[in-house]
Enzyme design. Structure first.
Site, PDB file in Angstrom:
ATOM      1  N   ARG A  53      -6.678 -15.655  13.043  1.00  0.00           N
ATOM      2  CA  ARG A  53      -7.665 -16.481  12.353  1.00  0.00           C
ATOM      3  C   ARG A  53      -8.829 -15.573  11.978  1.00  0.00           C
ATOM      4  O   ARG A  53      -8.932 -14.441  12.412  1.00  0.00           O
ATOM      5  CB  ARG A  53      -8.132 -17.639  13.238  1.00  0.00           C
ATOM      6  CG  ARG A  53      -8.269 -17.278  14.692  1.00  0.00           C
ATOM      7  CD  ARG A  53      -9.399 -17.949  15.377  1.00  0.00           C
ATOM      8  NE  ARG A  53     -10.651 -17.752  14.707  1.00  0.00           N
ATOM      9  CZ  ARG A  53     -11.392 -16.649  14.828  1.00  0.00           C
ATOM     10  NH1 ARG A  53     -10.980 -15.622  15.558  1.00  0.00           N
ATOM     11  NH2 ARG A  53     -12.540 -16.549  14.201  1.00  0.00           N
ATOM     12  N   GLY A  54      -9.707 -16.096  11.142  1.00  0.00           N
ATOM     13  CA  GLY A  54     -10.765 -15.284  10.571  1.00  0.00           C
ATOM     14  C   GLY A  54     -10.343 -14.851   9.175  1.00  0.00           C
ATOM     15  O   GLY A  54      -9.239 -14.327   8.997  1.00  0.00           O
ATOM     16  N   ALA A  55     -11.208 -15.078   8.191  1.00  0.00           N
ATOM     17  CA  ALA A  55     -10.813 -14.852   6.798  1.00  0.00           C
ATOM     18  C   ALA A  55     -10.267 -13.450   6.539  1.00  0.00           C
ATOM     19  O   ALA A  55      -9.192 -13.299   5.944  1.00  0.00           O
ATOM     20  CB  ALA A  55     -11.998 -15.149   5.872  1.00  0.00           C
ATOM     21  N   ARG A  90      -3.480 -21.614   4.563  1.00  0.00           N
ATOM     22  CA  ARG A  90      -4.870 -22.013   4.800  1.00  0.00           C
ATOM     23  C   ARG A  90      -5.593 -22.096   3.455  1.00  0.00           C
ATOM     24  O   ARG A  90      -5.609 -21.115   2.713  1.00  0.00           O
ATOM     25  CB  ARG A  90      -5.601 -20.997   5.703  1.00  0.00           C
ATOM     26  CG  ARG A  90      -5.009 -20.769   7.091  1.00  0.00           C
ATOM     27  CD  ARG A  90      -5.201 -21.949   8.035  1.00  0.00           C
ATOM     28  NE  ARG A  90      -6.572 -22.332   8.253  1.00  0.00           N
ATOM     29  CZ  ARG A  90      -7.394 -21.773   9.161  1.00  0.00           C
ATOM     30  NH1 ARG A  90      -6.957 -20.788   9.910  1.00  0.00           N
ATOM     31  NH2 ARG A  90      -8.636 -22.210   9.305  1.00  0.00           N
ATOM     32  N   GLN A 200     -13.821 -21.585  19.005  1.00  0.00           N
ATOM     33  CA  GLN A 200     -13.770 -20.160  18.707  1.00  0.00           C
ATOM     34  C   GLN A 200     -14.930 -19.391  19.326  1.00  0.00           C
ATOM     35  O   GLN A 200     -14.874 -18.175  19.447  1.00  0.00           O
ATOM     36  CB  GLN A 200     -13.754 -19.935  17.191  1.00  0.00           C
ATOM     37  CG  GLN A 200     -12.488 -20.420  16.507  1.00  0.00           C
ATOM     38  CD  GLN A 200     -12.703 -21.756  15.826  1.00  0.00           C
ATOM     39  OE1 GLN A 200     -13.375 -22.640  16.368  1.00  0.00           O
ATOM     40  NE2 GLN A 200     -12.146 -21.928  14.652  1.00  0.00           N
ATOM     41  N   ASP A 240     -16.008 -17.830   5.329  1.00  0.00           N
ATOM     42  CA  ASP A 240     -14.623 -17.909   4.872  1.00  0.00           C
ATOM     43  C   ASP A 240     -14.533 -17.847   3.354  1.00  0.00           C
ATOM     44  O   ASP A 240     -13.501 -17.477   2.810  1.00  0.00           O
ATOM     45  CB  ASP A 240     -13.971 -19.190   5.389  1.00  0.00           C
ATOM     46  CG  ASP A 240     -13.664 -19.082   6.876  1.00  0.00           C
ATOM     47  OD1 ASP A 240     -12.525 -18.761   7.218  1.00  0.00           O
ATOM     48  OD2 ASP A 240     -14.586 -19.305   7.679  1.00  0.00           O
ATOM     49  N   ASN A 250     -18.220 -21.895   5.759  1.00  0.00           N
ATOM     50  CA  ASN A 250     -17.945 -21.308   7.070  1.00  0.00           C
ATOM     51  C   ASN A 250     -17.559 -22.428   8.033  1.00  0.00           C
ATOM     52  O   ASN A 250     -17.551 -23.608   7.681  1.00  0.00           O
ATOM     53  CB  ASN A 250     -19.167 -20.536   7.581  1.00  0.00           C
ATOM     54  CG  ASN A 250     -18.819 -19.614   8.751  1.00  0.00           C
ATOM     55  OD1 ASN A 250     -17.854 -18.854   8.679  1.00  0.00           O
ATOM     56  ND2 ASN A 250     -19.576 -19.671   9.818  1.00  0.00           N
ATOM     57  N   LYS A 251     -17.224 -22.053   9.241  1.00  0.00           N
ATOM     58  CA  LYS A 251     -16.744 -23.013  10.231  1.00  0.00           C
ATOM     59  C   LYS A 251     -17.689 -24.205  10.352  1.00  0.00           C
ATOM     60  O   LYS A 251     -18.906 -24.074  10.310  1.00  0.00           O
ATOM     61  CB  LYS A 251     -16.587 -22.319  11.587  1.00  0.00           C
ATOM     62  CG  LYS A 251     -16.017 -23.177  12.693  1.00  0.00           C
ATOM     63  CD  LYS A 251     -14.672 -23.792  12.322  1.00  0.00           C
ATOM     64  CE  LYS A 251     -13.623 -22.749  11.986  1.00  0.00           C
ATOM     65  NZ  LYS A 251     -12.325 -23.384  11.596  1.00  0.00           N
TER      66      LYS A 251
END
Length: 361
Positions: A53-55, A90, A200, A240, A250-251
């Site tokens: 995970r993580g762009a 995603r 996260q 992201d 973003n998250k």
């Protein structure tokens, strides 16, 4: 970065094995587990399930997924099918599509027999570029943190989600300046929001502990209080996707921290590489927001008193739940963007000052 003192990346190819290995981030922070991915399907599943995970890391993993696909089928139909499969994993992180477009441009003109080797080489280049870009983000962000230090003995930094090395190949985005500051001898302390429902923030706490950086985990809803009473010097998060006007996806929960930081007069920084900037997206209103499975809210994962991993249902199956994974922070709330080229205002003019080649793209 290091895991138990050993230099480690988040993804690496196996020599002559036609496979890659990743850190299974769904096992952290309770266990450190390495997974082998042998196929396009396994790579797609790893991205969907957030084992990676993580762009930036999603993009690099997809590049290796295409390499694996080319080993098993290298005609045009196989290439297009692999790109479509990975693109569907995603929707919000633009790095994924940026990498897939680059890989396709690289592979499509080549003879079929050359595609697999070229794919492995291009994926490795993308991974190495990500490492260098994150290192440069750390260098530029360090200057902002230096200017923020000095008001008190210890620099108090707040972050959200995980934008450290676990979200990239190495170094990280939002945490790269933090690591650079810590390594430069600046006394820093990081306030880590838990970032429900995927938690996260626990990954951030895990990797900060691995590096020896002082930190404290807080409930997401405690952030506003800490900012309001002056406990925080600066907030720094990743992204992201960044729209052409500087709006930031973003998250989920990032927008609330940006609002609280603005009310408290605390700088709010966003760190991201070029691959996260979507010049084809005019504003945050056009960024698709991923809706994830509702069981992420209904079910809590952890360890019991005996150390056994398990899950608990905190909501009945009949409960109405919505689970958006991201929110949009308007550019006006962002004090500065930190990229691999330099820092700039969160605006179209600011972004184009760093990436003038995009003016007529």
């Amino acid at each position: 970065m290091r895991v138990d003192g050993t230099p480690t990346r988040t993804i690496w190819p196996l020599a002559n094995a036609d496979a890659v290995e990743i850190i299974d981030q769904t096992a952290l922070p309770h266990a450190y587990r390495v997974l082998r991915l042998d196929s396009l399907a396994e790579v797609a599943q790893a991205i969907c399930s957030m084992q990676v995970r993580g762009a930036p890391l999603i993009g690099v993993t997809a590049a290796y997924g295409l390499a694996l696909a080319m080993v098993r089928g290298n005609d045009d139909a196989a290439l297009l099918a692999a790109v479509d499969t990975l693109a569907a994993t995603r929707p919000t992180a633009v790095n994924l599509r940026w990498v897939l477009a680059r890989m396709r441009r690289c592979l499509a003109p080549l003879p079929r027999a050359e595609r697999a080797e070229a794919a492995w080489q291009e994926a490795a280049r993308i991974a190495d570029e990500d490492v260098e870009q994150c290192r440069q983000i750390g260098r530029h962000g360090l200057q902002l943190l230096r200017s923020a230090s000095g008001a008190r003995d210890r620099l108090q930094i707040m972050t959200h989600c995980n934008a450290g090395w676990l979200a990239t190949v190495d170094y990280g985005t939002a945490l790269a300046p933090v690591y650079a500051a810590f390594d430069a001898g600046i006394d820093v302390h990081v306030w880590v929001s838990e970032t429900r429902p995927r938690n996260q923030g626990l990954l951030t706490a895990w990797e900060l502990a691995q590096h020896g950086v002082p930190h404290t985990v807080i409930a997401d809803n405690a952030a506003g209080l800490l900012l309001a009473r002056g406990d925080i010097d600066t907030v720094i998060v990743g992204a992201d996707r960044i729209a052409a006007n500087g709006d930031v996806a973003n998250k989920i929960g990032t927008y609330l921290k940006a609002l609280a930081a603005a009310a408290a007069g605390v700088p709010f920084y966003v760190a991201a590489p070029r691959s996260t900037i979507d010049f084809a997206c005019p504003s945050g209103a056009e960024i698709p927001i991923e809706e994830r499975a509702v069981d992420e809210l209904r079910i809590v994962h952890g360890r019991d008193a005996g150390g056994v991993r398990g899950q608990l249902q905190q909501l009945p199956a009949s409960a109405s739940v919505v689970n958006p994974a991201f929110d949009i922070t308007p550019a006006k709330l962002v004090s500065s963007l930190i990229t691999e080229r330099a820092c700039c205002p969160a605006s179209a003019a600011g972004l184009l000052s760093l990436y003038p080649e995009e003016r007529h793209a």
